[in-house]
Design a protein around this motif. Structure first.
Motif, mmCIF file in Angstrom:
data_model
loop_
_atom_site.group_PDB
_atom_site.id
_atom_site.type_symbol
_atom_site.label_atom_id
_atom_site.label_comp_id
_atom_site.label_asym_id
_atom_site.label_seq_id
_atom_site.Cartn_x
_atom_site.Cartn_y
_atom_site.Cartn_z
ATOM 1 N N GLY A 1 0.826 -1.205 0.000
ATOM 2 C CA GLY A 1 0.000 0.000 0.000
ATOM 3 C C GLY A 1 0.863 1.259 0.000
ATOM 4 O O GLY A 1 1.995 1.245 0.455
ATOM 5 N N ASN A 2 0.292 2.345 -0.555
ATOM 6 C CA ASN A 2 1.024 3.605 -0.579
ATOM 7 C C ASN A 2 0.609 4.441 0.626
ATOM 8 O O ASN A 2 -0.468 5.024 0.648
ATOM 9 C CB ASN A 2 0.732 4.340 -1.891
ATOM 10 C CG ASN A 2 1.630 5.546 -2.074
ATOM 11 O OD1 ASN A 2 2.186 6.074 -1.096
ATOM 12 N ND2 ASN A 2 1.766 5.989 -3.309
ATOM 13 N N CYS A 3 1.489 4.478 1.613
ATOM 14 C CA CYS A 3 1.154 5.141 2.867
ATOM 15 C C CYS A 3 1.020 6.648 2.702
ATOM 16 O O CYS A 3 0.241 7.296 3.386
ATOM 17 C CB CYS A 3 2.201 4.850 3.926
ATOM 18 S SG CYS A 3 2.275 3.117 4.383
ATOM 19 N N SER A 4 1.768 7.234 1.778
ATOM 20 C CA SER A 4 1.736 8.688 1.648
ATOM 21 C C SER A 4 0.430 9.156 1.026
ATOM 22 O O SER A 4 0.127 10.337 1.031
ATOM 23 C CB SER A 4 2.932 9.180 0.824
ATOM 24 O OG SER A 4 2.967 8.506 -0.405
ATOM 25 N N GLN A 5 -0.369 8.200 0.446
ATOM 26 C CA GLN A 5 -1.671 8.585 -0.098
ATOM 27 C C GLN A 5 -2.736 8.551 0.986
ATOM 28 O O GLN A 5 -3.927 8.646 0.702
ATOM 29 C CB GLN A 5 -2.065 7.649 -1.242
ATOM 30 C CG GLN A 5 -1.423 8.064 -2.556
ATOM 31 C CD GLN A 5 -1.725 7.092 -3.670
ATOM 32 O OE1 GLN A 5 -1.999 5.922 -3.428
ATOM 33 N NE2 GLN A 5 -1.688 7.577 -4.893
ATOM 34 N N GLY A 6 -2.285 8.401 2.193
ATOM 35 C CA GLY A 6 -3.207 8.412 3.315
ATOM 36 C C GLY A 6 -4.024 7.138 3.417
ATOM 37 O O GLY A 6 -5.089 7.114 4.035
HETATM 38 C C1 LIG Z 1 2.596 7.281 -3.260
HETATM 39 O O1 LIG Z 1 1.775 8.417 -3.476
HETATM 40 C C2 LIG Z 1 2.521 9.631 -3.652
HETATM 41 C C3 LIG Z 1 1.524 10.788 -3.701
HETATM 42 O O2 LIG Z 1 0.487 10.506 -4.560
HETATM 43 C C4 LIG Z 1 3.351 9.515 -4.916
HETATM 44 O O3 LIG Z 1 4.106 10.707 -5.122
HETATM 45 C C5 LIG Z 1 4.291 8.331 -4.775
HETATM 46 O O4 LIG Z 1 5.030 8.150 -5.985
HETATM 47 C C6 LIG Z 1 3.527 7.050 -4.457
HETATM 48 N N1 LIG Z 1 4.468 6.003 -4.134
HETATM 49 C C7 LIG Z 1 4.429 4.799 -4.662
HETATM 50 C C8 LIG Z 1 5.468 3.830 -4.227
HETATM 51 O O5 LIG Z 1 3.579 4.477 -5.469
#
Ligand SMILES: *[C@@H]1O[C@H](CO)[C@@H](O)[C@H](O)[C@H]1NC(C)=O
Ligand SMILES: *[C@@H]1O[C@H](CO)[C@@H](O)[C@H](O)[C@H]1NC(C)=O
Ligand SMILES: *[C@@H]1O[C@H](CO)[C@@H](O)[C@H](O)[C@H]1NC(C)=O
Ligand SMILES: *[C@@H]1O[C@H](CO)[C@@H](O)[C@H](O)[C@H]1NC(C)=O
Ligand SMILES: *[C@@H]1O[C@H](CO)[C@@H](O)[C@H](O)[C@H]1NC(C)=O
Ligand SMILES: *[C@@H]1O[C@H](CO)[C@@H](O)[C@H](O)[C@H]1NC(C)=O
Ligand SMILES: *[C@@H]1O[C@H](CO)[C@@H](O)[C@H](O)[C@H]1NC(C)=O
Length: 601
Positions: free
Chosen positions: A331-336
């Motif tokens: 999962g993409n943690c930075s996407q909340g």
């Molecule tokens: C996660 O989401 C952020 C913001 O949308 C993005 O910049 C980043 O590339 C993503 N990371 C991955 C590993 O997909």
């Protein structure tokens, strides 16, 4: 008529003598004057050899048709380079050339004429200084010197590549580099090993789990200097004291940072030309960071091996530094993204393994279950380790770099995987990858070049054939020279004995205001060496007055310089004579009487 003949003969004599001297200069290969060069085709011959023969410098092969200009131990089996000018830019095996120009610049040109490396670009004083010499010292230091002031204009010791030699100071701002690894003095005055990879950077020596004092170092002394001495002790101002296992004088050693991130001391076995390791910074090779890349584990048994974490596979089948990628989606943690509910995640235990760095959480006095829950709740937590000491310590890991496993290790890592994920199947993939070794990294610096038939020469090549021709020519001239001198002496009924051909040449140079002085003359001129103008490695310079009017500087060569023999002195005279010939520096003459060797510039 007779006078005309004599003057004509003298003129011929002068050119003959300078040719003869040029030929002589090429035999003393530990010092060269401006205008010397070596083409890559003549690589069998070194460019320079140190006076005692320990070191040589010239072209070394670094790949298919690819060459570097390096210094090496003459006796080492495969010419182990201890310094390289163009490590990252090898030159073609045809048409490349190293030159020491009349401007005092050491330069390496590729086949198309591009200068890939030069001493002046590398921190040297800008070109345009005439009369400099280049020499290879017994320490392995390649030095460009101004013979007048005995000052060092440039030296290879200031620009180490991956190796330190005994007596070579390693100071603040210097770097020994091998691949992603380097040895540096850090901002805190501590000598450290650094991994600076494409993704991450970290210090791994002294071992980061110890404090500076626990590691036997100090950050109190800011002089930042480390030197390997002649008995095999590597001493640093941060109190590092590394001793070779074969302590003692007379052994040829080197300290080298290698592509596996370790920093080792070696001794040369002069009978076999092989190297014996006598010290290493890292006791456990896996202590170097970045050997196996992300999500992989380094193991030493008894050679280095990398393997992927369960549920991962090699990112690049041929390069372990690229690490391993998960076979499940992350999962993409930075996407909340909300973390999966705790009951929907699980952990896989990887025993006796830990990862260094990238902690996203640290808690004390917690139970194992609490630690497990903390990691589940924290999206960026990819794994955790738990230690019982100190009432339970919980380390949450974000990214998994610098993995290391050892049977002696008491810690285990718990890897977070999705609940649907079957770890048994991917474990097979991980096991098969474990057979590959990390040591392949060391091959990555090899550089190959396409052979070329293009010859691009800035100047006409001077090859050994031509030198042989010149020697023969000079030899014939030498004989003529002797005949001429003998005849001359016979005519003039000189009381003096016939000096050697070399000295005779200089005698004749007197006509070009370059003359031989007696020791007494120079002693008188300088008022018994009263007024000292300057002092350098090879001698002291005095002020003097010649013939009551011409103010000169008299350089009295140091005793240890003169005891190296007349050959050395005459070699220097050759260089100086040639400088004089092109009227850049006016040298009035010289003196050579037993131990007294002087120049009167
Ligand atoms: C996660 O989401 C952020 C913001 O949308 C993005 O910049 C980043 O590339 C993503 N990371 C991955 C590993 O997909
Ligand atoms: C010479 O060759 C090098 C390497 O092939 C190249 O990078 C450089 O641009 C060339 N220079 C010229 C002047 O052609
Ligand atoms: C600092 O290190 C240098 C070099 O090792 C040493 O000569 C000097 O005495 C040291 N200074 C102190 C204050 O310890
Ligand atoms: C050098 O190597 C030879 C052959 O392996 C060995 O017999 C000898 O002891 C070695 N010498 C030193 C000084 O290690
Ligand atoms: C020299 O090179 C040969 C062939 O590549 C190799 O077998 C040998 O081990 C090398 N010797 C040393 C001292 O590195
Ligand atoms: C996991 O994979 C192994 C090997 O492929 C298989 O034998 C086992 O049945 C699988 N378990 C589950 C729960 O799917
Ligand atoms: C080393 O890497 C090369 C390709 O770069 C590969 O063909 C070779 O099999 C590797 N050797 C080992 C021992 O892993």
């Amino acid at each position: 008529m007779m006078a005309g003949l004599v003057i004509g003969c003298l003129a011929v004599q002068l050119s003959l003598v300078s040719l003869l001297l040029c030929a002589f200069a090429s035999t003393t290969q530990h010092t060269l004057g401006g205008g010397s060069s070596l083409s890559v085709e003549d690589r069998a011959r070194p460019f320079l050899v140190s006076p005692d023969g320990t070191f040589s410098c010239g072209f070394l092969q670094v790949g298919e048709n690819a060459f570097a200009f390096s210094i090496w131990f003459t006796a080492s089996q495969n010419s182990t380079a201890v310094w390289t000018a163009n490590r990252d830019f090898p030159v073609n095996g045809r048409g490349s050339r190293v030159s020491f120009t009349r401007d005092g610049e050491l330069a390496l040109a590729d086949v198309n004429g591009t200068t890939v490396w030069s001493s002046s670009k590398m921190g040297g004083v800008s070109g345009g200084r005439r009369g400099l010499t280049v020499s290879l010292k017994d320490t392995g230091n390649l030095v460009i010197t101004d013979p007048w002031t005995s000052t060092t204009v440039w030296q290879s010791f200031d620009w180490p590549t991956d190796t330190l030699l005994p007596s070579q100071p390693f100071t603040r701002g210097m770097k020994l580099v091998a691949g992603y690894y380097s040895l540096i003095f850090d901002n805190d005055n501590v000598l450290r090993l650094l991994y600076y990879g494409p993704d991450v950077a970290s210090l791994y020596w002294p071992v980061p789990s110890l404090t500076i004092y626990q590691a036997g170092r100090t950050n109190y002394n800011s002089s930042m200097i480390a030197v390997l001495n002649n008995i095999g002790v590597f001493l640093s101002s941060d109190q590092l004291q590394a001793q070779a296992t074969d302590l003692g004088v007379g052994i040829k050693r080197r300290l080298t940072i290698e592509h596996d991130g370790n920093f080792r001391m070696y001794s040369l076995n002069e009978s076999t030309g092989g190297w014996t390791q006598t010290w290493s910074a890292l006791v456990q090779p896996c202590q170097a960071h970045g050997l196996c890349g992300r999500n992989s584990i380094c193991k030493y048994q008894p050679s280095l091996q990398c393997s992927c974490l369960p549920g991962h596979e090699m990112t690049d089948r041929e390069d372990w530094t690229k690490g391993c990628s998960p076979l499940f989606s992350v999962g993409n943690c930075s996407q909340g993204a909300a973390p999966p509910p705790p009951e929907q995640s699980k952990f896989v235990k990887v025993p006796k393994t830990d990862f260094y760095g990238f902690d996203v959480g640290y808690s004390e006095s917690v139970t194992f279950e609490q630690c497990r829950y903390l990691c589940l709740e924290n999206c960026p937590c990819a794994a955790f380790t738990y230690r019982l000491d100190g009432g339970g310590k919980c380390y949450q890991k974000g990214r998994l770099f610098n993995g290391y496993t050892s049977p002696k290790y008491r810690v285990s890592i718990y890897l977070k995987v999705p609940p649907y994920f079957n770890v048994s199947a991917p474990l097979i993939a991980a096991a098969s990858a474990a057979g590959l070794t990390c040591s392949n990294n060391s091959q990555r610096h090899r550089q190959d070049l396409e052979p070329t038939n293009t010859y691009v020469y800035g100047k006409a090549p001077r090859n050994s054939g031509k030198w042989a021709y010149l020697f023969a020519f000079a030899g014939v001239l030498g004989v003529l020279d002797l005949l001429f001198i003998a005849t001359g002496w016979w005519f003039l009924s000189s009381k003096q004995s016939i000096p050697s051909a070399m000295e005779a040449g200089y005698r004749n140079l007197m006509t070009s205001q370059f003359r031989r002085f007696t020791y007494r003359e120079l002693k008188d001129a300088t008022g018994n060496f009263k007024e000292e103008l300057g002092r350098g490695g090879s001698g002291v310079v005095y002020r003097g007055v010649l013939e009551g009017e011409r103010v000169v500087a008299v350089k009295r060569l140091a005793v240890d310089f003169t005891v190296q023999g007349d050959e050395e002195f005459w070699a220097e005279m050759t260089v100086l004579g040639r400088i004089n010939h092109i009227n850049l520096v006016r040298i009035w003459g010289f003196c050579s009487e037993r131990k007294h060797k002087m120049l009167a510039p």
